[in-house]
Design an enzyme around this catalytic site. Sequence first.
Site, PDB file in Angstrom:
ATOM      1  N   SER A 123      20.478  30.642  35.184  1.00  0.00           N
ATOM      2  CA  SER A 123      19.083  30.442  34.780  1.00  0.00           C
ATOM      3  C   SER A 123      18.496  31.687  34.120  1.00  0.00           C
ATOM      4  CB  SER A 123      18.241  30.022  35.982  1.00  0.00           C
ATOM      5  OG  SER A 123      18.380  30.950  37.042  1.00  0.00           O
ATOM      6  N   GLU A 175      33.384  34.318  33.212  1.00  0.00           N
ATOM      7  CA  GLU A 175      32.407  35.417  33.133  1.00  0.00           C
ATOM      8  C   GLU A 175      33.122  36.757  33.301  1.00  0.00           C
ATOM      9  OE1 GLU A 175      28.292  33.472  34.840  1.00  0.00           O
ATOM     10  OE2 GLU A 175      29.714  34.220  36.286  1.00  0.00           O
TER      11      GLU A 175
HETATM   12  C1  5RP Z   1      27.210  31.938  37.497  1.00  0.00           C
HETATM   13  C2  5RP Z   1      26.671  33.275  37.875  1.00  0.00           C
HETATM   14  C3  5RP Z   1      25.235  33.518  37.615  1.00  0.00           C
HETATM   15  O1  5RP Z   1      25.124  34.518  36.655  1.00  0.00           O
HETATM   16  C4  5RP Z   1      24.560  33.928  38.908  1.00  0.00           C
HETATM   17  O2  5RP Z   1      24.775  32.904  39.854  1.00  0.00           O
HETATM   18  C5  5RP Z   1      23.051  34.141  38.708  1.00  0.00           C
HETATM   19  O3  5RP Z   1      22.445  32.949  38.365  1.00  0.00           O
HETATM   20  P1  5RP Z   1      20.879  32.825  38.088  1.00  0.00           P
HETATM   21  O4  5RP Z   1      20.579  33.658  36.891  1.00  0.00           O
HETATM   22  O5  5RP Z   1      20.669  31.354  37.844  1.00  0.00           O
HETATM   23  O6  5RP Z   1      20.145  33.311  39.313  1.00  0.00           O
HETATM   24  O7  5RP Z   1      27.359  34.145  38.347  1.00  0.00           O
HETATM   25  O8  5RP Z   1      28.529  31.785  37.941  1.00  0.00           O
END
Ligand code: 5RP
Length: 222
Positions: A27, A102
């Site tokens: 997000s 990622e």
């Molecule tokens: C996805 C991730 C996201 O970057 C992490 O969960 C943070 O998410 P958000 O910006 O929605 O809080 O690692 O695998």
Amino acid sequence: MNLKQMAGYEAALEIKNGQIVGLGTGSTTHYFIEKLGIRIKEEELDIMGIPTSYQSFFLARDSHIPITTLDEHDVDIAVDGADEVDPDLNLIKGGGAAHTLEKIVDYAADKFLVIVDDSKMVTKLGQTPVPLEVIPSSSRMVLNILKESGASPQIRMAQMKDGPVVTDHGNFVIDADFGLLEDASKLEKELNSIPGVVENGIFSNVVDMVIVGSDEGVKKIR
Ligand code: 5RP
């Protein structure tokens, strides 16, 4: 503007013309990708993105960001979110089950920038479980090994609880609670040595800068 949006928009201003940009997932990166698309259009920038998930691929496409791959280009800068950031800028990621790609893109980048709201800043990693992407047929074995090591692991279930979360690569995610992590870097390496584990969500010693959205404004930590 909410705190995630503040961090995401600030990160978009860090991107320079001509760069190849790793596009994180979640997000917070949603705001980053959105703003990067606006900058590319308004400033007629020559920038390409390398998505880290189908989610960021579709968002980049909708934001008119030209897309490329790791096969074709090196990554100048990657921008990604995190679930936890410690004072040494080590991370837990994988809340969105996208941590494998990622990690590939973020570690490949010359510069890795993390964007979070201030609720993600912790004194020690391990307040949330460590996600592990696992080959489905290995999941019982991996659960057993993790339990023997003292962790409390469970397979991540979809929101409707009608089945497991399946990653972009067709795998399951195990969330393993180790309590507070004494040596995140060591655990990162150990977890990847378990047969069936594709990648875990600890990102140690790789971050160049964290942009934090807070009620006091945007802070940059290096
Ligand atoms: C996805 C991730 C996201 O970057 C992490 O969960 C943070 O998410 P958000 O910006 O929605 O809080 O690692 O695998």
